[in-house]
Design an enzyme around this catalytic site. Structure first.
Site, short mmCIF file in Angstrom:
data_model
loop_
_atom_site.label_atom_id
_atom_site.label_comp_id
_atom_site.label_asym_id
_atom_site.label_seq_id
_atom_site.Cartn_x
_atom_site.Cartn_y
_atom_site.Cartn_z
N GLU A 206 0.79 -1.23 0.00
CA GLU A 206 0.00 0.00 0.00
C GLU A 206 0.83 1.28 0.00
OE1 GLU A 206 -3.11 -0.16 2.95
OE2 GLU A 206 -4.12 -1.78 1.90
N GLU B 140 -5.10 -8.69 0.26
CA GLU B 140 -5.86 -8.42 1.48
C GLU B 140 -7.31 -8.16 1.11
OE1 GLU B 140 -4.50 -5.18 4.00
OE2 GLU B 140 -2.43 -5.88 3.85
#
Ligand code: FCB
Length: 446
Positions: free
Chosen positions: A166, A353
């Site tokens: 991220e 995720e």
């Protein structure tokens, strides 16, 4: 009878990250990370929580691997704490730190669980922050040296590698909003940081190839589809810009070797475009083996004269929401997958995720009946399956998270796990969703 069946070799995974579970923040020679510093600064984290002990996974990893085995998890995605390996960020590796990850990896393999390693899930050594952190280009070389040490030690046994988790969150929450470590609030610095993160990714991929590591390597941005508030041309352009800022800025350079034009113009006008030698883009776009991405919820935006776009999330009342107040919208996962499939030429895709936080309670029978989480997972996995049917090269799914853990600025107030953790006693209890996942994995579908 199962109705939705996944491909034979589908990877059923679960994910965690080092700072969120390990604890042992100053043991066995580990150095301070920016998250240690941030969490120890009063006022930064919900009720002053820290990752000092977290889930005590550093000492309880054997029990945790047994729980994974019981659920039948095929692959476990975890991250490595850089300051555990290099307390000062560089120099001589700390053998005890390396040894922990060797023991963990060996145990996973002995139990038939495929390790998937993230090199950077936000734990920059504080010593490197002291010299400017990711805004300092030298840090890209220190990252590569750290990666080299890890690859030397685990390269022959770990088949799945992720450089960064991220980069958007690192950039914006860490360097614009300042609500994540290192708590900086400066847009220009943030964009330089993003460029250096990509550069460190490219340098590491290059090294990975030079070292002839057998496994596969990719990156894991968070990608959420952005929808326009209306079909007006202004709102549509606003959604494209927002998607560019959030998602394409973090993937186009890596895959295509260029930054998205609409975003470059947008930053140029504001005088905050990062400066870099043109050759960087060649390094950044060193070919990778898969695109991994994290998905939780979508965004909805409208045109704004000043900012270009603005989120209307808080005006939307018709969606179900999780405990994070995030919109539940499984179609967004499908749209994101299909976007990646089309835009980047049918790459291998991994969902690194996906999951949800809910208020879980242990009932009188000792059970955690987290039906909402099961529904969330069924609905999202149904969209994953739909994309596979549509021909996407979707290799696997990592559920966030294996266990309740330290949820960054929210501390322990949010529970994402399929295993409940009592943060006082450290007792683990498999939730209903964990048993549901066990059955799903055993049946290869539901
Ligand atoms: C993602 C992070 C992960 C976790 C989930 C809920 O942004 O990668 O560590 O906190 O959100």
């Amino acid at each position: 009878m199962s109705k939705i069946i996944f491909p034979e070799d589908f990877i059923w995974g679960a994910a965690t990250s080092s700072y969120q579970i390990e604890g042992a923040y100053n043991e066995d020679g580990k150095g301070e990370s920016i998250w240690d510093r941030f969490a120890h600064t009063p006022g930064k984290i919900f009720e002053g929580h820290t990752g000092d002990i977290a889930c005590d996974h550093y000492h309880r990893y054997k029990e945790d691997v047994q729980l994974m085995k019981e659920i039948g998890i095929k692959s476990y995605r975890f991250s490595i704490s850089w300051p555990r390996i290099f307390p000062d960020g560089k120099g001589k590796p700390n053998e005890k730190g390396v040894d922990f990850y060797k023991r963990l990896t060996d145990l996973l393999l002995e139990n038939g669980i495929t390790p998937a390693v993230t090199l950077y899930h936000w734990e920059l050594p504080q010593k490197l922050q002291d010299i400017g952190g990711w805004a300092n280009r030298d840090v890209t070389d220190y990252f590569t040296e750290y990666s080299e040490t890890i690859l030397k030690n685990l390269g022959d046994v770990v088949p799945i590698w992720i450089t960064h988790n991220e980069t958007f969150i690192v950039t914006f929450l860490g360097h614009v909003l300042g609500i994540h470590a290192p708590g900086i609030k400066d847009m220009k610095t943030a964009l330089q940081v993003s460029h250096n993160l990509f550069l460190s990714h490219g340098k590491t991929v290059k090294l990975f190839r030079e070292m002839n590591v057998k496994g596969q390597i990719g990156i894991a941005p968070n990608i959420s589809y952005v929808y326009p508030a209306s079909q007006s041309p202004e709102d549509i352009a606003a959604a494209e810009l927002a998607f560019g800022v959030h998602a394409r800025w973090h993937l186009d350079p890596v895959i295509k070797g260029e930054y998205p034009k609409n975003v470059v113009e947008y930053y140029e006008k504001r005088g905050i475009l990062p400066s870099y030698p043109q050759e960087d883009l060649k390094i950044i776009s060193e070919p990778i083996d898969f695109i991994a991405f994290n998905y939780y919820s979508p965004d909805f935006v409208k045109h704004d004269d000043e900012q270009g776009f603005v989120s209307i999330d808080s005006e939307l009342n018709n969606f179900e929401r999780t405990e994070m107040n995030w919109i539940v919208y499984p179609q967004g996962l499908y749209d994101t997958i299909m976007y990646l499939h089309r835009e980047y030429d049918q790459p291998n895709i991994i969902i690194s995720e996906n999951g949800a936080a809910y208020k879980d309670k242990i009932n009188n029978n000792g059970r955690i009946e987290d039906t909402k989480r099961i529904n969330y997972l069924v609905d999202h996995l149904t969209q994953v399956h739909r994309a596979i049917q549509d021909g996407v090269n979707l290799k696997g799914y990592y559920l966030w998270s294996l266990m309740d853990n330290f949820e960054w600025s929210y501390g322990y107030s949010k529970r994402f796990g399929i295993i409940h953790v009592d943060h006082e006693s450290q007792k683990r209890t498999i939730k209903d969703s964990g048993y549901w996942y066990k059955e799903t994995i055993a049946n290869n579908g539901f």
